[in-house]
Structure formats: C-alpha cells, structure tokens
Design an enzyme around this catalytic site. Structure first.
Site, PDB file in Angstrom:
ATOM      1  CB  SER A 434      -0.975   0.006   1.177  1.00  0.00           C
ATOM      2  OG  SER A 434      -0.507  -0.730   2.249  1.00  0.00           O
ATOM      3  CD  GLU A 467      -5.241   2.886  -5.739  1.00  0.00           C
ATOM      4  OE1 GLU A 467      -5.450   4.088  -5.918  1.00  0.00           O
ATOM      5  OE2 GLU A 467      -4.501   2.479  -4.823  1.00  0.00           O
ATOM      6  CG  ASN A 505      -4.053   4.539   0.766  1.00  0.00           C
ATOM      7  OD1 ASN A 505      -5.232   4.483   1.099  1.00  0.00           O
ATOM      8  ND2 ASN A 505      -3.243   3.499   0.836  1.00  0.00           N
TER       9      ASN A 505
HETATM   10  P1  NAD Z   1      -0.527  -9.733   7.692  1.00  0.00           P
HETATM   11  O1  NAD Z   1       0.485  -9.474   8.717  1.00  0.00           O
HETATM   12  O2  NAD Z   1      -1.893 -10.115   8.097  1.00  0.00           O
HETATM   13  O3  NAD Z   1      -0.001 -10.877   6.717  1.00  0.00           O
HETATM   14  C1  NAD Z   1       1.296 -10.966   6.257  1.00  0.00           C
HETATM   15  C2  NAD Z   1       1.631 -12.440   6.134  1.00  0.00           C
HETATM   16  O4  NAD Z   1       2.842 -12.558   5.401  1.00  0.00           O
HETATM   17  C3  NAD Z   1       1.847 -13.147   7.465  1.00  0.00           C
HETATM   18  O5  NAD Z   1       1.050 -14.303   7.517  1.00  0.00           O
HETATM   19  C4  NAD Z   1       3.329 -13.519   7.428  1.00  0.00           C
HETATM   20  O6  NAD Z   1       3.613 -14.733   8.094  1.00  0.00           O
HETATM   21  C5  NAD Z   1       3.566 -13.628   5.959  1.00  0.00           C
HETATM   22  N1  NAD Z   1       4.970 -13.482   5.580  1.00  0.00           N
HETATM   23  C6  NAD Z   1       5.868 -12.580   6.009  1.00  0.00           C
HETATM   24  N2  NAD Z   1       7.060 -12.789   5.427  1.00  0.00           N
HETATM   25  C7  NAD Z   1       6.919 -13.852   4.608  1.00  0.00           C
HETATM   26  C8  NAD Z   1       7.804 -14.561   3.750  1.00  0.00           C
HETATM   27  N3  NAD Z   1       9.048 -14.189   3.596  1.00  0.00           N
HETATM   28  N4  NAD Z   1       7.290 -15.598   3.051  1.00  0.00           N
HETATM   29  C9  NAD Z   1       6.019 -15.978   3.197  1.00  0.00           C
HETATM   30  N5  NAD Z   1       5.161 -15.351   4.002  1.00  0.00           N
HETATM   31  C10 NAD Z   1       5.602 -14.304   4.709  1.00  0.00           C
HETATM   32  O7  NAD Z   1      -0.534  -8.422   6.773  1.00  0.00           O
HETATM   33  P2  NAD Z   1      -1.681  -7.872   5.787  1.00  0.00           P
HETATM   34  O8  NAD Z   1      -2.507  -6.879   6.511  1.00  0.00           O
HETATM   35  O9  NAD Z   1      -2.322  -8.997   5.113  1.00  0.00           O
HETATM   36  O10 NAD Z   1      -0.824  -7.052   4.737  1.00  0.00           O
HETATM   37  C11 NAD Z   1      -0.112  -7.677   3.717  1.00  0.00           C
HETATM   38  C12 NAD Z   1       0.234  -6.673   2.647  1.00  0.00           C
HETATM   39  O11 NAD Z   1      -0.961  -6.089   2.139  1.00  0.00           O
HETATM   40  C13 NAD Z   1       1.066  -5.509   3.121  1.00  0.00           C
HETATM   41  O12 NAD Z   1       1.955  -5.142   2.098  1.00  0.00           O
HETATM   42  C14 NAD Z   1       0.052  -4.410   3.327  1.00  0.00           C
HETATM   43  O13 NAD Z   1       0.603  -3.111   3.221  1.00  0.00           O
HETATM   44  C15 NAD Z   1      -0.886  -4.677   2.203  1.00  0.00           C
HETATM   45  N6  NAD Z   1      -2.223  -4.140   2.382  1.00  0.00           N
HETATM   46  C16 NAD Z   1      -2.869  -4.247   3.558  1.00  0.00           C
HETATM   47  C17 NAD Z   1      -4.147  -3.719   3.696  1.00  0.00           C
HETATM   48  C18 NAD Z   1      -4.868  -3.834   4.995  1.00  0.00           C
HETATM   49  O14 NAD Z   1      -5.915  -3.206   5.148  1.00  0.00           O
HETATM   50  N7  NAD Z   1      -4.392  -4.629   5.945  1.00  0.00           N
HETATM   51  C19 NAD Z   1      -4.760  -3.100   2.607  1.00  0.00           C
HETATM   52  C20 NAD Z   1      -4.081  -3.033   1.389  1.00  0.00           C
HETATM   53  C21 NAD Z   1      -2.813  -3.563   1.295  1.00  0.00           C
END
Ligand code: NAD
Length: 709
Positions: A434, A467, A505
């Site tokens: 994001s 997006e 954003n």
């Molecule tokens: P989260 O912490 O719920 O999930 C991340 C997952 O990635 C975890 O399960 C972790 O174990 C795994 N992970 C970390 N390193 C890893 C690796 N090397 N190999 C495999 N798995 C690995 O986070 P999230 O909220 O799902 O966010 C994930 C991405 O999505 C981020 O880049 C975030 O900015 C983006 N995002 C989040 C939102 C939101 O509202 N939460 C919205 C849009 C985008």
C-alpha cells in the site's frame, strides 16, 4: 436498424428481438419504435391470434432503456419537460401493448430489467427460464431515476404493494424462482424450451384458456396489499425507511413512492401522469446525471482501462500463487477461487499460518455457499482448488503470483527474488503493497518488466476497487494481465501511476489528516463523523481510521508526509493515540470502543490520551468544508500529476475505493460542478484561516472552467 424478426408458427407470431452488434438488447428509441411496430403489425394481422416475444441473445432478454441515449440528453441544459415527454412516450407504448386485443406472451431468458420488465409487465403472460442469469428487476433508482414507463403502476398491481416496494425502492432484482413466488412470472422452465412453451401458451390463451391465479392471497396480503388503510400503513413505513436510508441525498426512492401512491389512490391514469412528471424532474436533476455518469464510466473502464486487453497481451491466469497467507493474502485467495475459479497456492513461513490462511480462504467459499451464490457441487470443486505450502513447490507453474507479506521493503525484495527463481519466465509478480514504490521493488530484479502493483482494499471480498500500479519497467502485457485478472475477480480496476499513496490513499490522506487536526482543536469525534456521514460518506473519518487501523493509516500518512512535504503532515493527536497502543477495531480500542466485534460509542478516554478537551462546537458545515476541500485539492493536484489518467478514473476510484458520495459523481466531477475557480477561492480562505496546507493546487488556479474533460 433491423433488430426485430417475425416468424409465424401456425397462428402465433413469434417476434425475436436481437439488436445487431450489441451484446445485450437495450431499448433505444429506435429499437423501441421498431419493436412496437412489429407488435402492432401482428396485433392487426387477421391471420394471427397471439404473439410471442423472445430475445435472440444467448443470455439476455432486455437489459433496460439505452442509458447512453439518456446520458446524451442529460448533457444538454436540464429540461424536465423533455424527459417527462420521453417517459410519457414509453408509457403510451406499454399501454398499447397492454391493450392489445390478442394475448402477448414473453419468454424471458437472462436479464429482464428496467424498460424490459416494464414491457413484460404489460404482456398477458410471462414465462422465465430457470437459468442463474435470469434476473427480473427495476433498477432505475440506482441511476437516480424511477421506472417511468408504467413500472410504478403495473408492478404493485401485479405482485402487491409490499413486494413491489421491495423491488423498486432499492432496485433489487429477483431470480426466476423468487419472481414466480411473488407472482411476477407465471411459469419457470428450462431455457431450452422457453420459446416452444411460450408459443403453446400463446395459442392456448388465444383459445380462451385462463391461467391459474398467480399469487397466494393470504390474510397478510389481504390486510396490507389489498385494502387502502393497509396500503397507507405500508407506504408510511416505507417513506420513513427511505428518508433514513437516503439521508436526503437521493430523491428517487421517495419519488417512486409518490408515483405508486398516486396510482393506488387515484387510478392508473393519474398514476402514470405523476410517474412521468417525477421521472422528468429526476432525469433533469444532478443526482441522476452523476449516477448515470458513474455507471457509464465504470462500463467504459471495463473495456478501456488504459492498457490494451487483447488476449495476445494479457496472460490468462488459471494458476495463482499467493505469498503471505495473512489478512489480505488469504482473502485474495478465497476470492480468486470463488470468482475466477483459479487454482490457488498459498505460501507462508510456517504450517500454522498456512493452515490458517487456507481456512480463511475457504471461509470466503463457505459464505458464498451460505448465501446460495454457489451450489454444493461448485463449493466442493472450488474448495479443492485451494492448497498451501511453506516452500516453492507448485510455484513453477503459476501464471501470476501476488505477494502480500509484511509491508517492508527488505522482506518484499527477498520474497520477489525468491519468486523470480521459483516461477517461470512469463509469470507476473504482483505486490499488494500500500505504500512502497513499485520502482523500488523492480530495482535489482531479474525480470522487472514482469513486476506490477495490485493494491486491494480491505475487506477484500467487499471492496469493489483494485488499483493496478505500473512501475517504470512494467510492460503493457504485465499490466494487462493484472487488470484482466482483477476484472475477473469482479473488481473495478483503475490503472494508476507509481506515485506515493497511489490514487486512493493519496487523496484520502489530507482528508483523514484534517479530521485529526479537528480533533486537535478539540472537535468531538462523533461530531466530526456525523458531519461527514450526513454529507454522504458511508462512515466518518474517525470510524474509517479505526477500520483501516491506526498503524496502517499512520504508516501511509508518514510515507506521504515524507514524499510530499508538510502539506501532508499528520495531526499530533492521532499519533498520540497510536503511541498509546490504540490500533482501532483490530485491537478493540481506537476512537471508538468495540464489543463482540461491533462498534459501540466513542471512547471518552481518547480525549485525555490525545491531550484535548473535546468541547469545540465547530458547526457541521465548517467541518464538512474543511474535510471536503482538503480532499478535492489533493485530487486536483494528483490528477494534474497524472496519478490517474483521467478524471473518469479518479472519480470511479474515489467512489468505489472509499465511498466518496456517489450522488456527487466523484471529487473531480464535484470540482467541475462547483467551478475550479470557486474551489480555489474557498481554499484561499481556508489557507488564510488554518495555514498553507490549504493552498490551492496550481491545477485549480489555472483550470478555468473545468479540469480535463
Ligand atoms: P498480515 O500481517 O496479516 O499478513 C502478512 C503475512 O505474510 C503473514 O502471515 C506472514 O507470516 C507472511 N509473511 C511474512 N514474510 C513472509 C515470507 N518471507 N514468506 C512468506 N510469508 C511471509 O498483513 P496484511 O494486513 O495482510 O498485509 C499484507 C500486505 O498487504 C502488506 O503489504 C500491506 O501493506 C498490504 N495491504 C494491507 C491492507 C490492509 O488493510 N491490511 C490493505 C491493502 C494492502
């Protein structure tokens, strides 16, 4: 035009409507005229006893009036009279159909909406196919209109007041089974025999056959649908619901109620006159123009998203990989299995996380089963598409991999480097980041041209926008693959430039910051939120921060502040809350308190943590102006920087990305409506009062009458 074909079988004329060159049949004025002439012709032909109307399209009956034609009329100066006459013309057509001396039977397969259903309502007998694509409805209110060709009169007469209100006031459409249940159609049969059964029914009707009664006449129906007092109660209750739901911003549902009420009280002729009058006023008004504008923009975006979508360029995604089975990754996995039927392989660091991710993804399918969007067999088949792993296995055959690991440049780069080794050379690697520039993710990559951003919004299953972000190296083919797959997931996809905060954003940040500044000045939280929901946003900014998470929003805000300077500095009050461990809904503590996952009242303790009193009685309009103008200013600036390719994309992004009030048509449309010069002048006043963050964007100062339309 030759949209109509008539063949005769025995003494039945079968009219087939098939508008040439179009995927669906719509009733433009030319098509409607031709169709009516064919019906009239059969009506006066002495060799014909009955008429059948079917569609020549594989999967659609009549999708409604031609919205483009209406939109073209709306670009001219508002004139309610012209639109009233248009509705009256439609009504005359339907009246002629209803008064035919011979039975007319419609055979419906696929969408039968708006004017299509109004035509079917004027027929004597309705047969519908049992296909899932068969939908009957009057969705006009969703475009800020009411059914204007007799729909507000004939539907309540046919199915009863309550069932009609249920359909008309929210524009809900029904499948064939439910339509049969309320008496909207007479028979439901397999698609393959619709035409034959319709011909037989027409012949029998011509011989004097009287079909059985359509709907049950239970006590409740007698009480509420058939007697005037009962109907008055139903109408009054509906009026109250409408007022509460539209917040005074959407005039169509109340107008539909008025047209229905007049018809029930004073008879069909008066009802039709009122219906045409109200249709005219609505069609000449801003709300309908804006809603239709968004509808057409969304359709245009599907065909022309800003990158060619030909099959040669975009890779078809049958096998999807996801790395990071967390909150976002698992939901994207579930959605892909549900909507695209893709084989999905989920990867995370340890088996527990993988298992939890697969469970969450499966939950998306279970929910679809519960809501009858999938039958048992399809559910079963799609559950089998989900698999999990902690290593590279199965990744060599992926067409697209979306990474949704932690928001950290180093972690994401390592994951991408791994993926470049584990996948085939044609595989597209997408990041759900994001805040991180796609350019930074492409640096040092072996195949940077295959890397792209796919920014989903949470909750993934519900938020309609995606997006797609092109980095400097991203090729057309890579972008097209991401866009097409996003569309298959049912998303509205906008293509955006690789600029800080992308589009959504970026324009949301100054709006949310401003809410923080208001809190800093001691404006109570509920006062801020109420001002914005009354303005037309689905939730207030404070509640939105709680939903997004104060940590996530804080990070995005920090990135934008660093990239774009002090104009985007966040307010200290919000930072203090975050420092005190309040993350929003996910920690059950933010601006609001939460119990059992549901938002309760504002947490009074917040004011102390934020270091403010919370007694500032700033008036509602002042709150609305500050928040809105901060957003409009940034939207104008980002558009002029080419973050989105057009005002169309920007408006669709704001409405579908965070619920910018649809009745205004989008932030850029709203600037045009207010006048760029007037917006700039108001920003100058705000800048004098509150500081240079409100200094108007150059694009507004220089724009003259409009932005880029
Ligand atoms: P989260 O912490 O719920 O999930 C991340 C997952 O990635 C975890 O399960 C972790 O174990 C795994 N992970 C970390 N390193 C890893 C690796 N090397 N190999 C495999 N798995 C690995 O986070 P999230 O909220 O799902 O966010 C994930 C991405 O999505 C981020 O880049 C975030 O900015 C983006 N995002 C989040 C939102 C939101 O509202 N939460 C919205 C849009 C985008």
């Amino acid at each position: 035009m030759n949209a109509v074909e008539v063949v005769t079988t025995g003494r039945v004329a079968v009219i087939t409507l098939d508008v040439p060159g179009e995927r669906v049949n719509t009733l433009s004025m030319a098509v409607a005229t031709e169709l009516l002439a064919a019906i009239d012709g059969a009506g006066t032909d002495a060799g014909i006893d009955a008429i059948v109307l079917v569609s020549g399209k594989a999967d659609g009956f009549i999708a409604g009036a031609d919205v483009k034609e209406l939109a073209a009329m709306q670009t001219r100066p508002a004139d309610a009279g012209r639109f009233r006459d248009l509705a009256a013309e439609g009504q005359r057509m339907m009246n002629r159909v209803a008064a035919l001396p011979k039975p007319l039977v419609v055979g419906i397969h696929g969408a039968c909406l708006g004017g299509g259903l109004e035509l079917a309502l004027a027929a004597r007998y309705r047969i519908a196919s049992d296909a899932a694509s068969t939908k009957l409805g009057l969705p006009e209110v969703q475009l800020g209109l009411i059914p204007g060709a007799g729909g507000c009169q004939r539907l309540p007469r046919l199915v009863g007041l309550r069932a009609a209100l249920d359909m008309i006031l929210v524009g809900r459409s029904l499948g064939a089974g439910r339509a049969r249940g309320i008496g909207l159609v007479d028979e439901v049969i397999p698609a393959a025999i619709v035409r034959d059964v319709a011909v037989k029914a027409a012949a029998r009707l011509a011989e004097g056959w009287r079909p059985p009664a359509r709907r049950s006449t239970g006590a409740l129906s007698l009480l509420l649908d058939r007697n005037p007092l009962g109907r008055a109660v139903v109408l009054a209750l509906a009026g109250r619901t409408v007022r509460a739901r539209t917040g005074g911003h959407y005039p169509a549902p109340a107008a539909a109620l008025a047209a229905i009420r007049t018809g029930l009280r004073h008879g069909m002729a008066d009802g039709l006159a009122r219906e045409a009058e109200l249709f005219g006023a609505l069609a000449a008004g801003d709300v309908s123009r804006h809603l239709i504008g968004l509808f057409l923009a969304n359709n245009a975006l599907k065909k022309d998203p800003g990158v060619p979508l030909d099959a040669g360029l975009a890779r078809r995604v049958d096998r999807l990989g996801i790395v990071g089975a967390g909150f976002m990754g698992a939901s994207i996995a579930g959605l892909a299995a549900l909507q695209a039927g893709s084989d999905v392989r989920l990867r995370d660091t340890d088996p527990q996380r993988v298992a939890r991710g697969v469970r969450t993804a499966r939950g998306v399918l279970d929910e679809a089963l519960k809501r009858q969007r999938l039958d048992r067999w399809e559910h079963h088949r799609r559950v089998a598409l989900l698999s999990g792993t902690t290593d590279d296995s199965g990744f060599a055959s992926r067409d697209l991999v979306i990474e949704a690991v932690f928001e950290d440049l180093g972690v994401k780069r390592t994951v991408i480097a791994d993926l470049e080794r584990a996948t085939n050379a044609g595989c597209v690697i997408a990041s759900n980041t994001s805040t991180l520039p796609i350019a930074r993710l492409q640096e040092g990559a072996v195949r940077p041209q295959r890397i792209v951003g796919m920014h989903f919004f949470s909750p993934v299953e519900r938020m309609p926008l995606l997006e797609v972000i092109r980095g400097p190296e991203t090729t057309d083919g890579t972008a097209a693959t991401a866009v097409r797959f996003g569309q298959r997931l049912g998303k509205t996809v906008i293509l955006v430039r690789d600029a800080p905060g992308f589009w959504v954003n970026r324009i949301l940040a100054p709006y949310l910051n401003e809410a923080g500044w208001l809190l800093d000045e001691g404006v109570p939280i509920e006062r801020i939120d109420r001002a914005m929901t009354r303005f037309g946003f689905p939730v207030g900014p404070m509640a939105l921060l709680d939903e997004v998470g104060l940590d996530v929003a804080g990070k995005a805000s920090q990135v934008l502040h660093e990239a774009l300077g002090d104009r985007l500095a966040p307010a200290p009050a919000v930072a203090r809350l975050l420092a005190a461990g309040r993350l929003g809904r996910k920690s059950s503590r933010g601006f609001y308190t939460y119990r059992d996952g549901r938002r309760r009242g504002v947490d009074r303790a917040v004011y102390e943590v934020a270091g403010v009193k919370g007694r500032n009685g700033l008036d509602e309009r002042a709150i609305q102006r500050r928040l809105l103008l901060a957003l409009l200013n940034e939207a104008a600036r980002a558009l002029s920087e080419g973050v989105v390719a057009s005002a169309r994309d920007g408006d669709v992004g704001a409405v579908f990305g965070f619920g910018f009030p649809p009745f205004l048509g989008g932030p850029l449309r709203h600037i045009d409506d207010l006048g760029a010069g007037a917006v700039a002048a108001e920003l100058e006043r705000l800048a004098a009062a509150y500081g240079p963050r409100f200094a108007p964007a150059e694009a507004l100062r220089a724009a003259g009458p409009g932005l880029d339309r």
